[in-house]
Design a protein around this motif. Structure first.
Motif, PDB file in Angstrom:
ATOM      1  N   GLN A 103       0.824  -1.206   0.000  1.00 32.28           N
ATOM      2  CA  GLN A 103       0.000   0.000   0.000  1.00 32.28           C
ATOM      3  C   GLN A 103       0.860   1.260   0.000  1.00 32.28           C
ATOM      4  N   LEU A 104       1.914   1.252   0.809  1.00 33.19           N
ATOM      5  CA  LEU A 104       2.778   2.429   0.905  1.00 33.19           C
ATOM      6  C   LEU A 104       3.523   2.690  -0.401  1.00 33.19           C
ATOM      7  N   ARG A 105       4.006   1.638  -1.036  1.00 39.58           N
ATOM      8  CA  ARG A 105       4.705   1.827  -2.315  1.00 39.58           C
ATOM      9  C   ARG A 105       3.769   2.422  -3.349  1.00 39.58           C
ATOM     10  N   TYR A 106       2.532   1.991  -3.326  1.00 44.10           N
ATOM     11  CA  TYR A 106       1.532   2.555  -4.236  1.00 44.10           C
ATOM     12  C   TYR A 106       1.349   4.046  -3.944  1.00 44.10           C
ATOM     13  N   GLU A 107       1.210   4.410  -2.675  1.00 40.55           N
ATOM     14  CA  GLU A 107       1.006   5.811  -2.311  1.00 40.55           C
ATOM     15  C   GLU A 107       2.226   6.665  -2.655  1.00 40.55           C
ATOM     16  N   ILE A 108       3.428   6.128  -2.419  1.00 43.48           N
ATOM     17  CA  ILE A 108       4.655   6.884  -2.703  1.00 43.48           C
ATOM     18  C   ILE A 108       4.814   7.108  -4.200  1.00 43.48           C
ATOM     19  N   GLU A 109       4.616   6.064  -4.987  1.00 43.79           N
ATOM     20  CA  GLU A 109       4.733   6.212  -6.444  1.00 43.79           C
ATOM     21  C   GLU A 109       3.690   7.184  -6.976  1.00 43.79           C
ATOM     22  N   ALA A 110       2.491   7.162  -6.408  1.00 41.88           N
ATOM     23  CA  ALA A 110       1.453   8.104  -6.828  1.00 41.88           C
ATOM     24  C   ALA A 110       1.864   9.535  -6.505  1.00 41.88           C
ATOM     25  N   ALA A 111       2.459   9.742  -5.326  1.00 39.19           N
ATOM     26  CA  ALA A 111       2.876  11.090  -4.927  1.00 39.19           C
ATOM     27  C   ALA A 111       3.940  11.651  -5.863  1.00 39.19           C
ATOM     28  N   PHE A 112       4.841  10.782  -6.347  1.00 42.39           N
ATOM     29  CA  PHE A 112       5.904  11.242  -7.243  1.00 42.39           C
ATOM     30  C   PHE A 112       5.453  11.319  -8.699  1.00 42.39           C
ATOM     31  N   SER A 113       4.260  10.834  -8.984  1.00 48.28           N
ATOM     32  CA  SER A 113       3.760  10.846 -10.365  1.00 48.28           C
ATOM     33  C   SER A 113       2.910  12.068 -10.664  1.00 48.28           C
ATOM     34  N   GLN A 114       2.570  12.833  -9.645  1.00 51.07           N
ATOM     35  CA  GLN A 114       1.712  13.991  -9.862  1.00 51.07           C
ATOM     36  C   GLN A 114       2.467  15.094 -10.588  1.00 51.07           C
ATOM     37  N   GLY A 115       1.747  15.820 -11.422  1.00 52.85           N
ATOM     38  CA  GLY A 115       2.385  16.918 -12.154  1.00 52.85           C
ATOM     39  C   GLY A 115       1.388  18.004 -12.512  1.00 52.85           C
ATOM     40  N   LEU A 116       0.474  18.296 -11.595  1.00 54.82           N
ATOM     41  CA  LEU A 116      -0.546  19.308 -11.872  1.00 54.82           C
ATOM     42  C   LEU A 116       0.091  20.680 -12.065  1.00 54.82           C
ATOM     43  N   PRO A 117      -0.442  21.493 -12.986  1.00 57.45           N
ATOM     44  CA  PRO A 117       0.063  22.864 -13.153  1.00 57.45           C
ATOM     45  C   PRO A 117      -0.045  23.647 -11.846  1.00 57.45           C
ATOM     46  N   ASN A 118       0.857  24.612 -11.699  1.00 53.49           N
ATOM     47  CA  ASN A 118       0.860  25.502 -10.533  1.00 53.49           C
ATOM     48  C   ASN A 118       1.101  24.762  -9.221  1.00 53.49           C
ATOM     49  N   THR A 119       1.775  23.618  -9.295  1.00 51.50           N
ATOM     50  CA  THR A 119       2.221  22.911  -8.097  1.00 51.50           C
ATOM     51  C   THR A 119       3.720  22.666  -8.225  1.00 51.50           C
ATOM     52  N   PRO A 120       4.417  22.391  -7.106  1.00 51.92           N
ATOM     53  CA  PRO A 120       5.856  22.139  -7.192  1.00 51.92           C
ATOM     54  C   PRO A 120       6.222  20.959  -8.089  1.00 51.92           C
ATOM     55  N   MET A 121       5.276  20.049  -8.353  1.00 52.99           N
ATOM     56  CA  MET A 121       5.567  18.876  -9.171  1.00 52.99           C
ATOM     57  C   MET A 121       5.333  19.128 -10.659  1.00 52.99           C
ATOM     58  N   ALA A 122       4.839  20.308 -11.020  1.00 48.40           N
ATOM     59  CA  ALA A 122       4.561  20.596 -12.423  1.00 48.40           C
ATOM     60  C   ALA A 122       5.844  20.495 -13.247  1.00 48.40           C
ATOM     61  N   GLY A 123       5.797  19.721 -14.309  1.00 43.18           N
ATOM     62  CA  GLY A 123       6.957  19.578 -15.194  1.00 43.18           C
ATOM     63  C   GLY A 123       8.011  18.611 -14.701  1.00 43.18           C
ATOM     64  N   SER A 124       7.807  18.025 -13.528  1.00 44.42           N
ATOM     65  CA  SER A 124       8.814  17.097 -13.018  1.00 44.42           C
ATOM     66  C   SER A 124       8.584  15.705 -13.586  1.00 44.42           C
ATOM     67  N   THR A 125       9.682  14.998 -13.782  1.00 39.47           N
ATOM     68  CA  THR A 125       9.604  13.610 -14.232  1.00 39.47           C
ATOM     69  C   THR A 125      10.472  12.777 -13.308  1.00 39.47           C
ATOM     70  N   VAL A 126       9.835  12.107 -12.374  1.00 43.87           N
ATOM     71  CA  VAL A 126      10.571  11.288 -11.407  1.00 43.87           C
ATOM     72  C   VAL A 126      10.274   9.819 -11.673  1.00 43.87           C
ATOM     73  N   ARG A 127      11.272   9.115 -12.183  1.00 42.66           N
ATOM     74  CA  ARG A 127      11.124   7.672 -12.395  1.00 42.66           C
ATOM     75  C   ARG A 127      11.559   6.956 -11.116  1.00 42.66           C
ATOM     76  N   MET A 128      10.694   6.115 -10.600  1.00 44.40           N
ATOM     77  CA  MET A 128      11.017   5.373  -9.392  1.00 44.40           C
ATOM     78  C   MET A 128      11.203   3.903  -9.742  1.00 44.40           C
ATOM     79  N   ILE A 129      12.319   3.351  -9.290  1.00 47.37           N
ATOM     80  CA  ILE A 129      12.624   1.945  -9.552  1.00 47.37           C
ATOM     81  C   ILE A 129      12.950   1.273  -8.230  1.00 47.37           C
ATOM     82  N   SER A 130      12.325   0.132  -8.014  1.00 48.13           N
ATOM     83  CA  SER A 130      12.621  -0.642  -6.816  1.00 48.13           C
ATOM     84  C   SER A 130      12.986  -2.059  -7.241  1.00 48.13           C
ATOM     85  N   GLY A 131      13.528  -2.827  -6.322  1.00 51.43           N
ATOM     86  CA  GLY A 131      13.930  -4.190  -6.685  1.00 51.43           C
ATOM     87  C   GLY A 131      14.437  -4.949  -5.488  1.00 51.43           C
TER      88      GLY A 131
END
Length: 449
Positions: A103-131
């Motif tokens: 559940q936490l990995r899902y929430e964390i990946e979702a948080a880093f996938s957001q890119g709404l305009p006028n937010t700090p994540m706008a235009g960011s591309t964060v690829r997350m890889i685990s293993g």
């Protein structure tokens, strides 16, 4: 309003620029407690980590899940069990840990996938890889207590993590490891983060925790008279740890400190304990000189040294404001380039925060300490005293009997440190010829014998 903003934003942005340059290309391992996520801090933490990564830092994120596992156990009507400060992971607890981690990995990946305009994540591309970067072994039986599926880190796939970071991705790790036979073990976030930081020789290990840092007096309660120790030398951290009882809870002083000491002893240069309750604590710690939590640092990483040609720009930038207001005599770039070997500098995270020059007068067995300067950002933190001590050591090594200074504004600071006022006629003849009688500088001397 915009004019006021400009006057505050521009100097601030310029002040953080040296840290942006210093940390570019560096590797940070960040351990985030499950309590931080339970407290609703994930969104802001993700934004800050995305911003840090965008400025060229390689990030390994290790999440904890203590409260989430306990919540799963309560839902199953099962009691959480601990001993020796560790969870006893039976079959039900292992299932709960796996569910919480998913559940936490899902929430964390979702948080880093957001890119709404006028937010700090706008235009960011964060690829997350685990293993499966962690090979684990069982804790086993300690003092008659069987820890069952609780484990310890046996080995870290450091090359795999480095390759993933070089690819430009952020590595996401849960506190799980697997044995060579495929058996799953529940680990602690703190041990995973520490082991990874040591294995990849990270530049920083950062814990976002329930506590604000290490208090200057660990036995006293939180108060203004017992502030956070922002920089804790490794030797002092070891002594403090030896005086504390073994930690049982994350809020115990030794709980995170023990991991910082372990990492520091194994070559991780800087290890931080930060409060997740303070919004932006990651940014404040990484890009502001004073920081906000406690940093455990190996004092062998000498920040006090003789200057080189590479320091000329930093010295000029440091002394220029004091030349403008008349505290220091103006020196040209040519003069500083010529005399750079005479300078001692003190730096924090690659940024020069203090300097002083030593000009010898061998015929009089004395030397002048000039241009003693400490940045306003680090005044009252002992940098001036450290520079003075180093300059005194240099003068003694040259066989001199004393050092002297000329000052118009800081005579009391020197008097408190053993200097005495003398008449300008005391000066060596070569220096007396250059004395500016219009400036009326006070002459102060410190004798070694």
């Amino acid at each position: 309003m915009s004019t006021v903003f400009n006057f505050t934003f521009v100097p601030w942005f310029r002040s953080v620029a040296p840290y942006i340059h210093t940390h570019r290309g560096k590797t940070f391992v960040v351990g985030v407690t499950g309590e931080a996520i339970a407290a609703g801090k994930l969104q802001n933490i993700a934004q800050d980590l995305a911003l840090i990564q965008s400025m060229g830092v390689k990030v390994v994120l290790v999440h904890g899940f203590r409260p989430q596992v306990n919540e799963q156990l309560r839902a199953k009507g099962h009691e959480a069990k601990y001993s020796h400060g560790m969870r006893i992971t039976d079959e039900v607890a292992l299932d709960s840990a796996q569910e919480a981690a998913g559940q936490l990995r899902y929430e964390i990946e979702a948080a880093f996938s957001q890119g709404l305009p006028n937010t700090p994540m706008a235009g960011s591309t964060v690829r997350m890889i685990s293993g499966n970067f962690i090979t684990a072994r069982p804790v086993g039986v300690i003092d008659g207590v069987d820890f069952k599926h609780s484990g310890l880190v046996r080995k870290v796939d450091a090359s795999g993590i480095r390759r993933t970071l070089e690819f430009g991705a952020m590595v996401l790790m849960s506190p799980f490891g697997f044995s060579p036979t495929g058996e799953a073990f529940n680990l602690t976030m703190e041990e995973v983060a520490t082991s990874v930081a040591i294995s990849i020789q990270a530049d920083k290990l950062i814990f976002l925790t329930e506590i604000p840092g290490i208090r200057m007096d660990s036995e006293l309660p939180e108060s203004e008279d017992n502030p956070i120790d922002t920089e804790l030398p490794l030797d002092a951290a070891r002594k403090l740890l030896a005086a504390l009882p073994p930690p049982q809870r994350p809020t115990d002083t030794a709980f995170y400190l023990q991991h910082c000491v372990k990492a520091c002893e194994a070559g991780v240069e800087r290890n931080h304990i930060l409060p997740f309750a303070v919004d932006g604590s990651l940014l404040l710690e990484v890009y502001v000189h004073d920081g906000i939590g406690t940093m455990v640092i190996d004092e062998k990483l000498e920040s006090l040294r003789e200057a080189t040609a590479d320091d000329i720009g930093g010295i000029l930038q440091l002394i220029e404001p004091f030349e403008r207001d008349g505290t220091l005599v103006k020196r040209s770039r040519t003069e500083i380039e010529r005399d750079v070997a005479q300078y001692t500098v003190i730096e924090h995270d690659g940024v020069i925060f203090g300097c002083a020059a030593l000009y010898p007068f061998p015929e009089a067995k004395t030397a002048e300490m000039a241009a003693l300067t400490v940045s306003p950002q680090s005044q009252s933190q002992g940098d001036g005293d450290r520079i003075l001590k180093r300059v005194e050591q240099r003068a003694k090594a040259m066989g001199f009997d004393s050092i002297f200074v000329l000052t118009t504004r800081t005579m009391h600071w020197f008097i408190k440190r053993g200097f005495v006022m003398v008449e300008p006629d005391w000066l060596p003849d070569a220096r007396k010829k250059k004395y500016n009688w219009d400036r009326k500088s006070q002459v102060l001397v410190k004798k070694f014998k």
